[in-house]
Scaffold this motif. Structure first.
Motif, short mmCIF file in Angstrom:
data_model
loop_
_atom_site.label_atom_id
_atom_site.label_comp_id
_atom_site.label_asym_id
_atom_site.label_seq_id
_atom_site.Cartn_x
_atom_site.Cartn_y
_atom_site.Cartn_z
N GLU A 1 32.53 62.23 53.26
CA GLU A 1 32.70 63.69 53.30
C GLU A 1 34.16 64.11 53.30
O GLU A 1 34.48 65.23 52.88
N ASP B 1 24.66 65.70 48.76
CA ASP B 1 24.90 66.00 50.16
C ASP B 1 23.74 66.81 50.72
O ASP B 1 22.71 67.02 50.04
N VAL C 1 26.62 63.36 53.45
CA VAL C 1 26.16 62.70 52.23
C VAL C 1 24.86 61.96 52.51
O VAL C 1 24.69 61.33 53.56
#
Length: 960
Positions: free
Chosen positions: A117, A304, A938
């Motif tokens: 991320e 995500d 994610v």
């Protein structure tokens, strides 16, 4: 009036490297109940391991003096025009890439992108790297870099053995593979039990071949049709491996279109200086059927929590941690920074720019070839991309070449090769003609040969029609958009903004030592005296390197207490391998080749058993006790049980769980009593420099992670260096090098270049010289202080899993999250992701114990940053308490939804049980300065189930 000695302290590097001021150190020491750093040392380190003398290393000196002195050393190197080739070429580093990636701490201080991320920028560039390799090689899948071309070939060999149906034991290497590649392959093959056969692949392929490697173009310049060779290899159920040149692949038919199963090579000539051998990003591309076994890191496409396209490191990228002693690869670090540079080079130039560079190189080579033919010096190779090989009066040619500052490749056989590159100009070709032919005049016409007019040359171009590339490459928009410097600059800055690095805040990774990489230490990396030398340049041209390397070896030997050092291994895992290799060779020299049992504690880093297995050793696991230490009773029992065959014990010290084990000297004595050797993993050397020496504790060999303890930056996942120190009895067995010997040892090479990634060694050299003996010791002491301060401040909120004498930790501490998980369902991953909202990179998750967080603050972090991190962890603990008290369910907690993005804040709907302010601004500090994660959490499972490692269509990025 202040004394001059006080005024001179303004140039003290130690105070710049160490984060906490003297007053802050006093506050922290008081918190720990001690009065000084020395008292902290005495109450933390066992008496039996303490080194009480002074290190015998250079310095301390000021930054200005250190750089001036090193510049004088560097000036002893002679930067000749290099046409040696052999996989190393001159290249033009685009200024926008050099300034904004290589010299930019936003790129070079980042960590391996395990936390996706906050790593989307470098993940995207690494995906571009994979796409570049896939397109140019014609293969469906690629990894995100390996250490160098030679080790990539060795990795391809073991991948082939693991994948193919052939039960044979022969690995075939074509006679025109680069010699350093053959050297590394032979080293690696020996303890796997493979038979390496060298010959002509068109005629000499033996039965029982499980894999065959060819060079395309060959080391002497030839281009051959690969398809018939591929058919022969496949007929014996082997894997066909091709080592290729990506720039050549812009013009020649790619290996993937000729039956290759695995393609390897180096991306050095894509904008990465030669650097006396490295670092350079190698690559390995393969068939889709091999992708789950492919060594190294692979960047995959996923989604995500909002369903947006995101990137992540794919599942198999830590194979050695999953398969341990069953692994065929110990790859841990890669060459991410250099892979990013190579990918940026491809993005900046695009397909047409790459094609034009390749055409220019090839055309100039053709002009040189035509003149040599007309001068009755016919090249031995009738086909070529950039390299010509011929026979001639080597002594006369060499004398003329050296007079003009030119290096060619000379062989004992009488063959001479010349390899052109991107930096070659028409004037350079005129000089080469004069050097080789001994005249600037055309031998037939008597007229001066004007290279500039020869661009109209209409003769054969060296590439047969059936080997000319017809397929497109680099068609994705990312390679067709950013060709102006403004566009490229903004693209690179946009990617950088998606990443978290040391420019943003502390990266508290246990076991990984993310310390300051001082600017002064980084400056020499781009000096041409270090960056522009070929690794096989003559010794009289590399005297500056020789002096620096010798001094660095001596300093590292003194710091570690060993007698000799090899700088060849270019990663920590390579250092493990090289260290165990010396042990095996030592035992063999004594007629004890049967000593192949390697004892390894259960808590060891996954590369330890993988490295042992790669050297044909039988891994025997030693239990650890309730305190995380080696179980001495179990160690004694297993040492006794395997006494006749005991080869080595691998330990990490301080231990993997961050504690100075008190019985380490006893452990070493026990192993020696049973005829074994002790390999001490130097991953945690940052807790020993100046305070203890592995060689004096009783170990026989260690590797050192220069990208940890000695300040080489991690670069987003490499470069690294893993030199080894050894006691005197192992010194005769250190790695050597066939092309450029580095001693009398008969042990083969472990890396492509004799000194590994030599161009980054000035970083560690300057680190030691700037700090000097007292500074190095103090840096270690403050690393202990910072770690123990954090442990003390967080110990009431999170259990500290392991401690040593007097309740102290070493340079890192482990927080046990398992009780909180059992009580609330909140996991260590939830905490790691929530830390992003607080402006931090996560600590190391679930290593060495599942369900834990391991924290290492290093000596470089100031007290204010330590306190900010402590406040964040205590804030998260209060959020966990809300779940524990039933105020929020785990699924409703901000921890479970973390990290939060700007999109979360501006979305029209907000139906969560906590406020937007709590989500994004959990403390007032975030309102003053906020780091925003690029994407939401994610989905790793989706990425594993839908494995994609190529650039997604543009429309998928549109919403990102």
């Amino acid at each position: 009036m202040r004394p001059l000695t006080d005024l001179l302290q303004t140039d003290d590097f130690t105070s710049r490297h160490i984060g906490p001021t003297g007053a802050e150190q006093a506050e922290m020491l008081a918190e720990l109940g001690v009065s000084s750093l020395d008292e902290l040392t005495e109450t933390t380190l066992p008496e039996s391991i303490r080194f009480k003398g002074e290190l015998n290393v250079g310095g301390p000196v000021t930054e200005a003096q250190a750089l001036a002195d090193l510049k004088a050393v560097a000036s002893k190197n002679k930067v000749f025009r290099s046409y040696i080739g052999m996989g190393y070429y001159g290249t033009n580093v685009p200024g926008v890439v050099q300034r904004n990636i290589l010299e930019n701490p936003g790129w070079y201080t980042a960590y391996t992108p395990y936390q996706a991320e906050i790593s989307q920028g470098r993940l995207e560039m690494l995906l571009n790297f994979q796409q570049t390799v896939m397109d140019l090689t014609g293969m469906p899948v690629s990894n995100a870099s390996l250490l160098d071309e030679a080790t990539a070939a060795a990795e391809a060999m073991t991948l082939a053995k693991r994948q193919v149906k052939s039960k044979g034991n022969v690995f075939f290497v074509a006679h025109d593979v680069h010699p350093q590649t053959l050297d590394v392959i032979q080293t690696r093959a020996e303890y796997f039990g493979y038979e390496v056969v060298v010959g002509d692949p068109a005629n000499d392929l033996p039965e029982g071949t499980f894999g065959a490697l060819v060079q395309y173009p060959g080391t002497y310049g030839d281009l051959r049709d690969l398809s018939p060779i591929a058919d022969k290899v496949h007929a014996v159920q082997g894997a066909f491996i091709v080592a290729t040149d990506l720039l050549a692949c812009a013009l020649i038919k790619p290996p993937g279109e000729q039956g290759a199963d695995i393609v390897i090579g180096s991306t050095q000539r894509f904008g990465v200086p030669m650097g006396f051998g490295g670092p350079h990003a190698a690559f390995l591309a393969c068939r889709s059927e091999y992708q789950r076994s492919m060594p190294g890191r692979v960047i995959g496409v996923s989604k995500d929590a909002r369903g947006k396209t995101t990137l992540r490191m794919a599942m198999q990228t830590r194979e050695q941690h999953i398969r341990r002693e069953k692994a065929t690869s110990n790859i841990c670090t890669a060459q991410a920074l250099l892979a990013n540079m190579a990918a940026a080079y491809a993005v900046y130039h695009g397909p047409e720019g790459i094609r034009m560079i390749a055409q220019r190189v090839q055309r100039l080579t053709g002009i040189l070839e035509r003149f040599l033919v007309e001068s009755d010096i016919a090249p031995l190779n009738g086909t070529f991309f950039d390299t010509l090989t011929f026979e001639g009066n080597a002594a006369a040619i060499r004398a003329r070449a050296e007079a003009k500052g030119i290096n060619l490749r000379y062989e004992n056989s009488g063959r001479i090769s010349v390899s052109l590159d991107e930096t070659t100009t028409p004037a350079d070709v005129e000089d080469l003609i004069e050097v080789i032919a001994g005249t600037r005049f055309n031998s037939q016409t008597g007229q001066e040969f004007k290279v500039l007019s020869s661009y109209q040359y209409k003769g054969g171009d060296g590439i047969p029609d059936n080997l000319k590339r017809t397929s497109p490459y680099l068609t994705h928009p990312v390679f067709n958009t950013h060709h102006s410097e403004s566009a490229m600059l903004r693209y690179l800055k946009g990617l950088e903004n998606k990443d978290y690095s040391l420019v943003h805040g502390m990266i508290p990774l246990g076991s990984c030592t993310m310390k300051l990489n001082a600017t002064a230490e980084m400056i020499p990396v781009t000096w041409p005296e270090f960056g522009s030398l070929h690794p096989f340049a003559p010794a009289d041209q590399t005297e500056g390197y020789a002096q620096m390397l010798a001094e660095l070896e001596a300093w590292l030997a003194d710091i570690t207490g060993y007698d000799a050092v090899s700088l060849q291994p270019n990663s920590g895992a390579q250092g493990e391998y090289a260290g165990l290799l010396t042990i095996r060779k030592y035992h063999e020299s004594r007629g004890e080749a049967h000593r192949t049992v390697c004892l390894i504690p259960a808590s060891a880093h996954g590369t330890n058993p993988a490295s042992a297995a790669m050297l044909g050793m039988q891994v025997v696991v030693v239990k650890t006790d309730a305190s995380g230490n080696i179980d001495l009773d179990d160690l004694k029992a297993k040492a006794e049980q395997h006494s006749e065959r005991l080869g080595a014990l691998m330990i990490t010290y301080p231990s993997t769980h961050g504690v100075y084990e008190e019985h380490v000297t006893e452990v070493c004595e026990l192993i020696h009593a049973h005829g074994g050797q002790v390999y001490l993993d130097g991953a945690n050397m940052n807790a020993m420099v100046g305070l203890a020496k592995p060689g004096l504790i009783g170990s026989d060999v260690s590797h050192l992670n220069l990208h940890k303890t000695f300040a080489i930056p991690h670069g987003g996942g490499g470069p690294g260096m893993g030199p080894i120190g050894v006691k005197a009895h192992l010194a005769p067995f250190l790695p050597n090098h066939d092309v450029r010997p580095v001693g009398e040892s008969r042990t083969g090479a472990v890396s492509a270049a004799p000194y590994g990634s030599a161009s980054i060694l000035p970083i560690s050299y300057l680190y030691i010289r700037l700090l000097g003996p007292a500074g190095l010791r103090k840096a270690t002491q403050v690393a202990l202080l910072n770690a123990n301060y954090i442990a003390k401040k967080l110990g009431g909120a999170y259990p500290i899993l392991y401690t040593g004498m007097n309740g102290r930790v070493a340079h890192e501490c482990i927080l046990d999250i398992r009780p909180l998980k059992a009580a609330t369902g909140i996991t260590e991953e939830d905490i790691a992701k929530r830390l992003m909202d607080y402006g931090f990179h996560a600590p190391t998750m679930s290593f060495p114990v599942p369900g834990t967080l391991m924290i290492e603050p290093t000596e470089s972090e100031p007290k204010a940053e330590l306190d900010r991190f402590i406040a964040a962890m205590l804030g998260i603990r209060r959020e966990i308490q809300e779940v524990e008290d039933g105020l929020l369910g785990a699924e409703d907690s901000p921890l479970r939804h973390a990290p939060h993005t700007q999109e979360d804040l501006v979305s029209a709907e907000w139906e969560r049980a906590y406020s937007r302010e709590t989500a994004a601004f959990p403390t007032p500090a975030q309102k003053a300065w906020k780091y925003w994660p690029a994407v939401n959490r994610v989905d790793n499972v989706y990425g594993d189930r839908n494995f994609v490692c190529s650039c997604p269509p543009v429309e998928e990025w549109a919403a990102v």
